[in-house]
Motif scaffolding. Structure first.
Motif, PDB file in Angstrom:
ATOM      1  N   ILE A 106       9.926  -5.137  -9.953  1.00 53.26           N
ATOM      2  CA  ILE A 106       9.654  -6.579 -10.161  1.00 53.26           C
ATOM      3  C   ILE A 106       9.809  -6.843 -11.652  1.00 53.26           C
ATOM      4  N   ILE A 107      10.640  -7.804 -11.997  1.00 54.73           N
ATOM      5  CA  ILE A 107      10.770  -8.173 -13.408  1.00 54.73           C
ATOM      6  C   ILE A 107      10.105  -9.537 -13.569  1.00 54.73           C
TER       7      ILE A 107
ATOM      8  N   GLY B 186       0.837  -1.204   0.000  1.00 52.85           N
ATOM      9  CA  GLY B 186       0.000   0.000   0.000  1.00 52.85           C
ATOM     10  C   GLY B 186       0.873   1.256   0.000  1.00 52.85           C
ATOM     11  N   GLY B 187       0.603   2.163  -0.944  1.00 52.15           N
ATOM     12  CA  GLY B 187       1.341   3.424  -1.007  1.00 52.15           C
ATOM     13  C   GLY B 187       2.727   3.316  -1.620  1.00 52.15           C
ATOM     14  N   LYS B 188       3.111   2.127  -2.051  1.00 54.29           N
ATOM     15  CA  LYS B 188       4.463   1.944  -2.621  1.00 54.29           C
ATOM     16  C   LYS B 188       4.457   2.195  -4.133  1.00 54.29           C
ATOM     17  N   ASN B 189       5.582   2.668  -4.647  1.00 50.59           N
ATOM     18  CA  ASN B 189       5.769   2.819  -6.095  1.00 50.59           C
ATOM     19  C   ASN B 189       6.389   1.544  -6.641  1.00 50.59           C
ATOM     20  N   ILE B 190       5.637   0.845  -7.464  1.00 51.02           N
ATOM     21  CA  ILE B 190       6.128  -0.438  -7.987  1.00 51.02           C
ATOM     22  C   ILE B 190       6.409  -0.285  -9.481  1.00 51.02           C
ATOM     23  N   LEU B 191       7.620  -0.633  -9.850  1.00 51.20           N
ATOM     24  CA  LEU B 191       7.993  -0.613 -11.256  1.00 51.20           C
ATOM     25  C   LEU B 191       7.994  -2.055 -11.742  1.00 51.20           C
ATOM     26  N   LEU B 192       7.134  -2.336 -12.699  1.00 55.94           N
ATOM     27  CA  LEU B 192       7.038  -3.707 -13.205  1.00 55.94           C
ATOM     28  C   LEU B 192       7.710  -3.772 -14.569  1.00 55.94           C
ATOM     29  N   GLY B 193       8.720  -4.624 -14.685  1.00 51.22           N
ATOM     30  CA  GLY B 193       9.391  -4.852 -15.966  1.00 51.22           C
ATOM     31  C   GLY B 193       8.886  -6.163 -16.546  1.00 51.22           C
ATOM     32  N   ILE B 194       8.391  -6.104 -17.787  1.00 46.00           N
ATOM     33  CA  ILE B 194       7.825  -7.315 -18.398  1.00 46.00           C
ATOM     34  C   ILE B 194       8.654  -7.653 -19.630  1.00 46.00           C
ATOM     35  N   THR B 195       9.138  -8.892 -19.678  1.00 40.15           N
ATOM     36  CA  THR B 195       9.943  -9.306 -20.835  1.00 40.15           C
ATOM     37  C   THR B 195       9.173 -10.352 -21.641  1.00 40.15           C
ATOM     38  N   GLY B 196       9.738 -10.712 -22.797  1.00 42.42           N
ATOM     39  CA  GLY B 196       8.977 -11.456 -23.810  1.00 42.42           C
ATOM     40  C   GLY B 196       8.875 -12.958 -23.614  1.00 42.42           C
ATOM     41  N   GLY B 197       7.959 -13.373 -22.779  1.00 40.66           N
ATOM     42  CA  GLY B 197       7.658 -14.794 -22.622  1.00 40.66           C
ATOM     43  C   GLY B 197       6.154 -14.945 -22.544  1.00 40.66           C
ATOM     44  N   ILE B 198       5.672 -16.152 -22.787  1.00 35.12           N
ATOM     45  CA  ILE B 198       4.225 -16.366 -22.800  1.00 35.12           C
ATOM     46  C   ILE B 198       3.592 -16.004 -21.454  1.00 35.12           C
ATOM     47  N   ALA B 199       4.372 -16.172 -20.350  1.00 34.99           N
ATOM     48  CA  ALA B 199       3.812 -15.851 -19.022  1.00 34.99           C
ATOM     49  C   ALA B 199       3.478 -14.367 -18.884  1.00 34.99           C
ATOM     50  N   ALA B 200       3.895 -13.554 -19.871  1.00 36.75           N
ATOM     51  CA  ALA B 200       3.598 -12.110 -19.804  1.00 36.75           C
ATOM     52  C   ALA B 200       2.100 -11.864 -19.682  1.00 36.75           C
ATOM     53  N   TYR B 201       1.286 -12.786 -20.236  1.00 33.63           N
ATOM     54  CA  TYR B 201      -0.168 -12.549 -20.153  1.00 33.63           C
ATOM     55  C   TYR B 201      -0.644 -12.520 -18.702  1.00 33.63           C
TER      56      TYR B 201
ATOM     57  N   CYS C 138      16.338   0.454  -5.554  1.00 26.84           N
ATOM     58  CA  CYS C 138      15.407  -0.248  -4.655  1.00 26.84           C
ATOM     59  C   CYS C 138      15.629  -1.763  -4.742  1.00 26.84           C
ATOM     60  N   PRO C 139      14.958  -2.550  -3.870  1.00 27.65           N
ATOM     61  CA  PRO C 139      15.017  -4.004  -4.030  1.00 27.65           C
ATOM     62  C   PRO C 139      14.451  -4.409  -5.398  1.00 27.65           C
ATOM     63  N   VAL C 140      15.174  -5.306  -6.083  1.00 28.14           N
ATOM     64  CA  VAL C 140      14.718  -5.775  -7.406  1.00 28.14           C
ATOM     65  C   VAL C 140      14.409  -7.271  -7.307  1.00 28.14           C
ATOM     66  N   PHE C 141      13.187  -7.621  -7.647  1.00 28.52           N
ATOM     67  CA  PHE C 141      12.761  -9.027  -7.648  1.00 28.52           C
ATOM     68  C   PHE C 141      12.694  -9.490  -9.103  1.00 28.52           C
TER      69      PHE C 141
ATOM     70  N   ALA D 204      -0.883  -0.053  -4.380  1.00 28.61           N
ATOM     71  CA  ALA D 204       0.389   0.422  -4.939  1.00 28.61           C
ATOM     72  C   ALA D 204       0.144   1.321  -6.151  1.00 28.61           C
ATOM     73  N   THR D 205       1.132   2.176  -6.451  1.00 30.36           N
ATOM     74  CA  THR D 205       1.139   2.906  -7.727  1.00 30.36           C
ATOM     75  C   THR D 205       2.052   2.113  -8.658  1.00 30.36           C
ATOM     76  N   VAL D 206       1.559   1.819  -9.852  1.00 29.50           N
ATOM     77  CA  VAL D 206       2.309   0.899 -10.727  1.00 29.50           C
ATOM     78  C   VAL D 206       2.697   1.602 -12.024  1.00 29.50           C
ATOM     79  N   LYS D 207       3.978   1.518 -12.368  1.00 31.46           N
ATOM     80  CA  LYS D 207       4.433   1.932 -13.702  1.00 31.46           C
ATOM     81  C   LYS D 207       5.057   0.708 -14.360  1.00 31.46           C
ATOM     82  N   ILE D 208       4.884   0.634 -15.676  1.00 30.86           N
ATOM     83  CA  ILE D 208       5.307  -0.588 -16.363  1.00 30.86           C
ATOM     84  C   ILE D 208       6.279  -0.254 -17.495  1.00 30.86           C
TER      85      ILE D 208
END
Ligand code: CTP
Length: 401
Positions: free
Chosen positions: A87-88, A3-18, A117-120, A32-36
């Motif tokens: 999070i990637i 809650g209230g965290k800025n989350i940066l989501l990195g999405i790479t090219g695999g079928i699980a992207a859906y 920041c921590p990167v998962f 959370a606030t999410v940027k992708i």
């Protein structure tokens, strides 16, 4: 935690992207606030429009701002510094290898290198790719850089083969990140039970005896306990307050008897218990089946005493740190200490009705915190949100001492 965290989501090219569409929804739901940032190949698997709609933010794929005539660019340094968590997911073998070697040929990789920041990272690939020594070397290198791996699971893969390599499910990614973020917080791993709000004691099907408690103090305590890493059971009588937090379970009750039952049900598991509810001291002896008609000029209702929840919890206390509230009008400190002793409490929070702005129907409170060793600490008039911070700081300093 999110809650209230800025989350940066990195999405790479695999079928699980859906599956990241579900991940984004869960992150938003968690507050959370999410940027992708999406790689070019990821956009073949999941649409930027879907992700932008769900995240309520534009989705970025390249350094240039693609809007017509724009001279802006997508600043990877700003993005990296903006993030509280990156999070990637899914993380392909290709991207992981590039991350492990400092290669920086797209916006996602440049942002990763800029993030403090921590990167998962949640790998997703076919089983032989997952097992390959070069992939394992990437995992090791990334973990040595203090990136956190969310391991893939076993199951059917897009290739039709069975084995390790499926991206962790979105719910599990959220749980993993939450657990990581809460470890080290003062109430991490602790169960906190809080009673809040008024109780309504039925007279007939449409009438009740109640009070003006808003429930705000208990709800603020629940939020603060969750922010400190606790799992919270919030047992509330009728209240207009809302709460939506994944670490808080709201148990709604109406009467004192229902609150008594719920509190006793959850007591054994609790490490800290705070009774902030304004429980009705008395309830009608009988509840009329039908609406009472105004047949006579006088009406008397026999009342019987409600069971004292806090007193009962105090008598059964094992390792719980038990805190009550006292609302007093005279001899405040002595009366509060008397209640603390009578109810076998570890601490009591005193409100004096003589203090303007204190009490249970206001948005502010002025408290004095008294522990069982008669250590007394008076606080200034504050918002109930700030009072909750003070109360939990007093409690955590005692249980972690
Ligand atoms: N409380 C409770 N169950 C009740 C009554 C009170 O759990 N049936 C709890 C309140 O949540 C609060 C504390 O007991 O934490 C203090 O209650 P209060 O009404 O101030 O004190 P009493 O002991 O009921 O004494 P009195 O009303 O006579 O002041």
């Amino acid at each position: 935690m999110l809650g209230g965290k800025n989350i940066l989501l990195g999405i790479t090219g695999g079928i699980a992207a859906y599956k990241t569409t579900f991940l984004v929804r869960l992150l938003i739901k968690a507050g959370a606030t999410v940027k992708i940032v999406l790689t070019e190949s990821a956009s073949s698997f999941v649409s930027p429009l879907t992700l932008a709609t769900l995240s309520k933010n534009p989705v970025l794929t390249s350094f240039e701002d693609k809007k017509e005539d724009s001279t802006d660019w997508n600043n990877h340094v700003e993005l990296g510094l903006w993030a509280d968590v990156m999070i990637i997911a899914p993380a392909t073998a290709n991207t992981l290898s590039k991350m492990a070697n400092g290669i920086c040929d797209n916006l996602l990789l440049a942002t990763y290198l800029s993030a403090k920041c921590p990167v998962f990272f949640a790998p997703a690939m076919d089983l032989d790719m997952y097992k390959h020594p070069s992939t394992k070397a990437s995992f090791e290198a990334l973990q040595s850089f203090e990136n956190i791996m969310i391991p893939a699971t076993s199951g059917e893969l897009a290739s039709g083969l069975h084995g390790e390599g499926r991206m962790a499910e979105p719910e599990d990614i959220i749980a993993f990140v939450n657990q990581y973020l809460s470890a080290g917080l003062p109430l991490s791993g602790k169960n906190v039970m809080i009673t809040a709000g008024p109780t309504y004691e039925a007279i007939d099907p449409v009438r009740f005896i109640g009070n003006h408690s808003s429930g705000r103090m208990g709800f603020e305590l629940a939020k603060e306990a969750a922010r400190l890493g606790a799992d919270v059971i919030l047992i509330s009588g009728p209240s207009h307050m809302h709460i939506d937090h994944e670490s808080i379970t709201l148990v709604k009750v109406v009467s004192g008897s229902e609150m008594y039952a719920a509190a006793h049900e959850h007591y054994a598991k609790a490490d800290i218990v705070i009774c902030a509810a304004a429980v009705a001291d008395y309830r009608p002896k009988t509840v009329a089946d039908q609406k009472i008609k105004k047949a006579s000029d006088d009406l008397s209702i026999d009342l019987v005493k409600n069971k004292d929840i806090l007193l009962s919890l105090g008598k059964q206390k094992k390792n719980q740190f038990l805190v009550g509230f006292a609302l007093e009008t005279e001899n405040e400190i002595d009366n509060a200490i008397g209640k603390l002793k009578k109810k076998h409490l570890d601490a009591i929070v005193l409100n004096s009705l003589n203090d303007e702005g204190a009490g249970f129907s206001t948005s502010t409170n002025k408290i004095t915190f008294i522990d069982k060793n008669s250590h007394i600490k008076a606080f200034d008039l504050k918002s109930k949100e700030a009072v909750a911070v003070d109360i939990l700081a007093e409690i955590t300093s005692r249980i972690n001492a």
